[in-house]
Scaffold this motif. Structure first.
Motif, short mmCIF file in Angstrom:
data_model
loop_
_atom_site.label_atom_id
_atom_site.label_comp_id
_atom_site.label_asym_id
_atom_site.label_seq_id
_atom_site.Cartn_x
_atom_site.Cartn_y
_atom_site.Cartn_z
N LEU A 144 0.82 -1.21 0.00
CA LEU A 144 0.00 0.00 0.00
C LEU A 144 0.85 1.26 0.00
CD1 LEU A 144 -2.78 -1.04 2.56
CD2 LEU A 144 -3.08 -0.62 0.11
N SER A 145 2.03 1.20 0.64
CA SER A 145 2.90 2.37 0.71
C SER A 145 3.66 2.60 -0.59
CB SER A 145 3.90 2.21 1.87
OG SER A 145 3.23 2.14 3.11
N VAL A 147 2.62 1.57 -3.81
CA VAL A 147 1.77 1.84 -4.98
C VAL A 147 1.67 3.34 -5.28
CG1 VAL A 147 -0.61 1.75 -5.83
CG2 VAL A 147 0.48 -0.31 -4.95
N PRO A 148 1.48 4.22 -4.28
CA PRO A 148 1.45 5.66 -4.60
C PRO A 148 2.74 6.17 -5.24
CG PRO A 148 0.53 5.26 -2.42
CD PRO A 148 1.14 3.97 -2.87
N VAL A 149 3.87 5.56 -4.91
CA VAL A 149 5.14 5.95 -5.54
C VAL A 149 5.05 5.70 -7.04
CG1 VAL A 149 7.62 5.50 -5.66
CG2 VAL A 149 6.46 5.50 -3.44
N VAL A 151 2.35 5.47 -8.80
CA VAL A 151 1.33 6.37 -9.36
C VAL A 151 1.94 7.74 -9.65
CG1 VAL A 151 -0.83 7.58 -8.85
CG2 VAL A 151 -0.60 5.16 -8.26
N ASP A 152 2.76 8.25 -8.72
CA ASP A 152 3.43 9.53 -8.96
C ASP A 152 4.36 9.45 -10.16
OD1 ASP A 152 2.20 11.00 -6.98
OD2 ASP A 152 3.69 10.52 -5.45
N LYS A 158 6.78 13.56 -8.51
CA LYS A 158 6.26 13.41 -7.16
C LYS A 158 5.36 14.56 -6.76
CE LYS A 158 7.64 12.49 -2.39
NZ LYS A 158 6.68 11.40 -2.27
N TYR A 164 1.85 17.09 -14.13
CA TYR A 164 1.39 15.96 -13.31
C TYR A 164 0.03 15.48 -13.81
CZ TYR A 164 0.58 13.11 -9.15
OH TYR A 164 0.36 12.06 -8.28
N LEU A 351 4.00 0.17 -11.17
CA LEU A 351 2.65 -0.10 -10.69
C LEU A 351 2.40 -1.60 -10.60
CD1 LEU A 351 0.00 1.21 -9.84
CD2 LEU A 351 -0.74 1.10 -12.21
N SER A 389 0.05 7.47 5.93
CA SER A 389 0.49 7.42 4.53
C SER A 389 -0.29 8.41 3.68
CB SER A 389 0.32 6.00 3.96
OG SER A 389 1.19 5.09 4.60
N VAL A 390 -1.61 8.43 3.86
CA VAL A 390 -2.47 9.28 3.05
C VAL A 390 -2.45 10.73 3.53
CG1 VAL A 390 -4.86 9.65 2.30
CG2 VAL A 390 -3.96 7.34 2.48
#
Length: 450
Positions: A144-145, A147-149, A151-152, A158, A164, A351, A389-390
């Motif tokens: 979960l931590s 996946v956002p990396v 996505v960015d 970032k 973006y 991803l 995280s969010v």
């Protein structure tokens, strides 16, 4: 049933090994150079000092990766681990750097590494704090931590800016993702195993044709650069040592979780003795890196996703990745070429890699005992991990040491899971190392059967 194409001690052919090693390097390189770049930028270091930090980080990461994979005596877990500079130390490094400069950062890192070195000898006891439900939470939080990396990366950077989420960025990322999925699903042998590096290469070629590749970093990079041990000097401020020691404690928790995920991905029972060797290498490697002039090292979780995706668990493959990283440190122009890969290209592949860790965590959660107590542990731990995280600003008004401990969703989720497992009543009998049944990783080729 064995899901691995190559097991831990297998030695693929040289060409295959080189391609597979390149995949791991591509997955790790951005994270390795990001820490010295961020620290250098915030501290406003001269360009030559930032370059020296980056070169030292690459060289140190390469050497420690080889030791972690191959092992030297009691040091090294002898599993496919990629080592690199960790963002867990960035907060402490910046606060030390403002007051004591790079010399203070490196001296504090060297002294603080003693915490991890000493802590490694207690890993058999620490291992008992990680029964299956706790391990499942930690592996899920790692996914979960990360996946956002990705996505960015896919969105183009970032920090949200003008580009973006631009349609071109998302289109490139989806194109690379589609290629990786197709190669893994329909390719055979080396084609399937090398899906990440092939997908990135095709995406890079498309970006070249569209004129989206910036070669300015290659033009500025030196062809060859010798390491400069103690180039920055060292100082040992007590406040800096304390801050780094705290960061090492947090990193030890995160590293333990990463090793658990690695055990699932490589079909290895993660006993306390293995954890001891791995964490000891993290500590010794960080001490060594500080003498080279690099920030502290830790095991990279993102490379577990490469293993889960490809089914290649050979430690000899990742040892070659270490050689490549060391060469990138000695020949900065090589690393500069890799850095030219546009972020959306990395995002498409990333991803898939990072989501595979999340998939493995969900699979592990599905195998835990379903009762009220376990449900509470999972729900509260993942909820708290996602909260920081969010919404990282959640901790902004709390004391700095709270940020150091709970600033990462992985460490927050792990700490909460361990504490709840200890304090909630009716705790089941602890599982000993030799009785543990480590779940098998879920590979892409198995998804269609779910």
């Amino acid at each position: 049933m064995n899901n691995l194409l190559y097991k831990v001690d297998d030695r693929p052919p040289l060409v295959t090994t080189t391609l597979l090693a390149a995949q791991h390097m591509l997955a790790a390189l951005g994270g390795i150079i990001a820490v010295p770049l961020v620290v250098g930028a915030i501290l406003k270091l001269p360009a030559d000092q930032v370059v020296a930090l980056v070169n030292a980080a690459l060289l140190g990461s390469g050497i420690v990766t080889i030791v972690q994979c191959k092992g030297i005596g009691p040091v090294g877990i002898r599993l496919p681990c990629v080592m690199g500079t960790s963002f867990a130390f960035v907060g402490a490094a910046i606060s030390i750097g403002f007051e004591h400069g790079v010399a203070g950062i490196l001296g504090s890192s060297l002294a603080g590494s003693v915490v991890m070195i000493v802590g490694s000898f207690f890993m058999p006891q620490i291992r008992k704090l990680f029964p299956h439900q706790v391990t499942a939470v930690v592996v899920t939080m790692i996914g979960l931590s990360l996946v956002p990396v990705a996505v960015d990366w896919a969105a183009g950077g970032k920090a949200p800016g003008a580009d973006y989420g631009a349609p071109a960025n998302l289109g490139i990322a989806l194109f690379v993702l589609a290629i990786v999925v197709a190669l893994v699903q329909f390719g055979k042998g080396i084609i399937s195993a090398s899906a990440i590096v092939i997908g990135i290469a095709i995406g890079y070629a498309v970006c070249l044709g569209l004129g989206l590749v910036d070669f300015s970093s290659v033009q500025k990079a030196a062809v060859f650069a010798l390491p400069q041990p103690l180039h920055f000097g060292m100082s040992f401020p007590p406040s800096g040592i304390f801050a780094m020691a705290l960061a090492y404690v947090v990193t030890m928790v995160e590293t333990t979780g990463t090793f658990m995920a690695l055990g699932a991905a490589t079909e290895t029972k993660m006993r306390g003795t293995l954890l001891k060797r791995g964490v000891l290498c993290d500590g010794v490697g960080s001490a060594f890196a500080s003498t080279l002039g690099a920030p502290p090292m830790s095991t990279f979780a993102q490379n577990v996703g490469v293993i889960s995706l490809t089914g290649v668990a050979s430690r000899h493959v990742v040892a070659l990745t270490g050689v490549m990283l060391a060469l990138a440190g000695l020949f900065p122009v090589l690393g500069a070429v890799v850095v030219t890969i546009p972020q959306p290209v990395l995002g498409g592949a990333g991803l898939m890699m990072f989501a595979m860790i999340l998939t493995a965590g969900v699979q592990m959660l599905g195998k835990v005992e379903h009762d009220k107590r376990t449900g509470l542990i999972i729900a509260v731990s993942i909820g708290c991990g996602l909260a920081v995280s969010v919404r990282p600003e959640l901790l902004a008004k709390l004391p700095p040491f709270v940020n150091e401990i709970f600033g990462s969703g992985i460490s927050t989720g792990a700490i909460m899971a361990v504490l709840l497992n200890l304090v909630l009543p009716n705790r089941p009998v602890e599982v000993h190392d030799d009785e543990e049944d480590v779940p098998q990783p879920l590979l892409v080729k198995d998804l269609e059967a779910v």
